[in-house]
Design a protein around this motif. Structure first.
Motif, short mmCIF file in Angstrom:
data_model
loop_
_atom_site.label_atom_id
_atom_site.label_comp_id
_atom_site.label_asym_id
_atom_site.label_seq_id
_atom_site.Cartn_x
_atom_site.Cartn_y
_atom_site.Cartn_z
N MET A 43 -1.13 -9.76 -4.10
CA MET A 43 -1.61 -9.45 -2.73
C MET A 43 -0.57 -8.57 -1.99
N ILE A 44 0.72 -9.06 -2.04
CA ILE A 44 1.79 -8.31 -1.36
C ILE A 44 1.95 -6.95 -2.04
N ALA A 45 1.88 -6.97 -3.38
CA ALA A 45 2.03 -5.71 -4.14
C ALA A 45 0.90 -4.77 -3.77
N TYR A 46 -0.31 -5.29 -3.62
CA TYR A 46 -1.48 -4.47 -3.25
C TYR A 46 -1.25 -3.85 -1.86
N LEU A 47 -0.73 -4.72 -0.96
CA LEU A 47 -0.45 -4.27 0.41
C LEU A 47 0.57 -3.13 0.40
N ARG A 85 1.12 -0.99 -1.75
CA ARG A 85 0.65 0.27 -2.33
C ARG A 85 -0.39 0.98 -1.50
N HIS A 86 -0.93 0.31 -0.46
CA HIS A 86 -2.03 0.93 0.30
C HIS A 86 -1.70 1.15 1.76
N LEU A 87 -1.59 2.43 2.08
CA LEU A 87 -1.22 2.84 3.44
C LEU A 87 -2.30 2.42 4.45
N PHE A 89 -8.27 7.00 10.92
CA PHE A 89 -6.93 7.58 10.86
C PHE A 89 -6.42 7.68 9.44
N SER A 90 -6.64 6.56 8.71
CA SER A 90 -6.09 6.55 7.35
C SER A 90 -6.76 7.59 6.49
N ARG A 91 -8.05 7.89 6.78
CA ARG A 91 -8.70 8.94 5.99
C ARG A 91 -7.97 10.28 6.23
N GLY A 92 -7.62 10.53 7.50
CA GLY A 92 -6.92 11.78 7.83
C GLY A 92 -5.54 11.84 7.22
N VAL A 93 -4.88 10.66 7.11
CA VAL A 93 -3.51 10.65 6.60
C VAL A 93 -3.50 10.54 5.08
N ILE A 94 -4.35 9.64 4.58
CA ILE A 94 -4.29 9.34 3.15
C ILE A 94 -4.89 10.45 2.29
N ALA A 95 -5.98 11.08 2.78
CA ALA A 95 -6.63 12.11 1.95
C ALA A 95 -5.66 13.20 1.52
#
Ligand code: ADP
Length: 378
Positions: A1-5, A7-9, A99-105
């Motif tokens: 769970m923490i590892a997943y967190l 890795r995902h902005l 927001f994350s779409r704008g940053v992560i893409a």
């Protein structure tokens, strides 16, 4: 769970919004916990309902009307607060997704392009939109990818060129050896001389390549000192005058007396001069003339080597400083020409001194003039 967190902005962004909302709610709830009863009582008194002070929770008063009113008010307040928390959390989710779409893409695009580049697809680029920091990062990323592509092209070209240059003398040596073994060629001094000449050419090529890699990587250190141009010229003349005499080419120099000292690495600039004077000898037939001159030009000194040799057709002039470039391959070979690296090394050395080097010629048979600049000493 923490590892997943980790890795995902997007999740991190959502959680950060949620934490802000929760902190707000805790602050709101604890302030109301302390401030609400007093404020409620004050307002009731002001309304003049007759439910005087001390009625709320007064000893023996039981669950009075005011207290009941207060409890109901508090329950509705808590309900509204819970609804607000729910709506804000939902809103945080939506906003963080946008927001994350704008940053992560763009970050993901850079990740996949860098993966493609590491697999050898050097022409991949990220699509850039906008002007923010991420777009600037993407632009820099593209610039870096462009430079990598250029280096890769140069590397491939260099390997091809080196292989080509090595093949010629090696084929000649192999051919002569086979001729000797089959008895087709006589075991004469001439045959051995030819083999030796080709081996010599190979050894020169390897030396030139080593020098080229050193100057291209700029791993050499310049030992800059004020030097007299006349000393530079005399030392080059001293080393080549015998070869000039042997070929029957005159070598003269004419330097103005008031020439300033130049701030150079004596050995390195000597190497440039030697290369230019050596080339002039190589490409000037017997009976010709080579002249070394110099002139002050502002805070620089121009040093010129002019010959009356075979000259350079205009279309070759822009390329002769490129590695392995020979204006006329067969002519250079016949004339005992080198590998086409000398001028490339000279250009690197001159540029390392902050100077420029260029060639001029009226055309074939009209002689050539090579000029380079160096800084005058202060
Ligand atoms: P090389 O070892 O073949 O002389 P350089 O890099 O020194 O290589 O020179 C590159 C090419 O430039 C030469 O092959 C020759 O064609 C041309 N060149 C250089 N100097 C002269 C000159 N003084 N006159 C005519 N051509 C020249």
């Amino acid at each position: 769970m923490i590892a997943y967190l980790r890795r995902h902005l997007g999740i991190k962004l959502f959680l950060s919004y949620l934490i802000v909302i929760l902190v707000g709610v805790v602050i709101l709830a604890s302030t109301t916990q302390f401030a609400l009863p007093g404020a409620f009582e004050r307002h009731m008194i002001r309304m003049g309902t007759g439910m005087g002070p001390g009625m709320m929770g007064a000893p023996g008063a039981g669950l009075g009307q005011a207290e009941e009113l207060y409890l109901n008010f508090r329950a509705s307040f808590n309900e509204a607060l819970a609804l607000a928390v729910f709506v804000s959390a939902a809103l945080a989710l939506v906003v963080s997704m946008i927001f994350s779409r704008g940053v992560i893409a763009p970050v993901q695009a850079m990740m996949s392009v860098s993966q493609r580049i590491s697999e050898g697809h050097y022409n991949e680029r990220v699509q850039v939109r906008g002007e923010d920091e991420l777009s600037q990062l993407a632009r820099r990323f593209n610039t870096m990818a462009g430079q990598l592509e250029q280096i890769e092209t140069m590397r491939r070209q260099l390997i091809g060129d080196v292989a080509h240059e090595l093949r010629t003398p090696l084929t000649a040596i192999k051919g002569s050896m086979e001729g000797l073994m089959d008895g087709v060629l006589p075991a004469s001094d001439e045959t051995f001389g030819q083999i030796h000449q080709e081996a010599d050419r190979l050894s020169h090529l390897v030396d030139d390549l080593q020098e080229l890699s050193r100057v291209e990587a700029a791993t050499f250190k310049l030992d800059l000192r004020p030097v007299a141009v006349v000393d530079l010229v005399n030392s080059a003349l001293g080393r080549l005058s015998r070869q000039y005499e042997e070929k029957g080419v005159t070598l003269t120099s004419g330097l103005p007396a008031d020439l300033p000292l130049v701030q150079v690495d004596e050995d390195r600039v000597g190497q440039v001069l030697l290369n230019l004077i050596g080339n002039a000898l190589q490409y000037t037939p017997a009976g010709g003339n080579v002249q070394i001159s110099a002139v002050r030009d502002g805070d620089e000194v121009r040093i010129m080597v002019t010959d009356t040799g075979i000259g350079l057709p205009a279309e070759h002039i822009p390329h002769i400083f490129d590695r392995f470039y020979r204006a006329d391959k067969s002519r250079s070979r016949r004339a005992g020409g080198g590998s086409g690296i000398g001028l490339t090394i000279a250009r690197h050395l001159v540029e390392a001194h902050g100077g420029r080097i260029w060639a001029e010629s009226e055309g074939e048979g009209q002689g050539s003039k090579f000029t380079f600049t160096v800084k005058a000493a202060k």
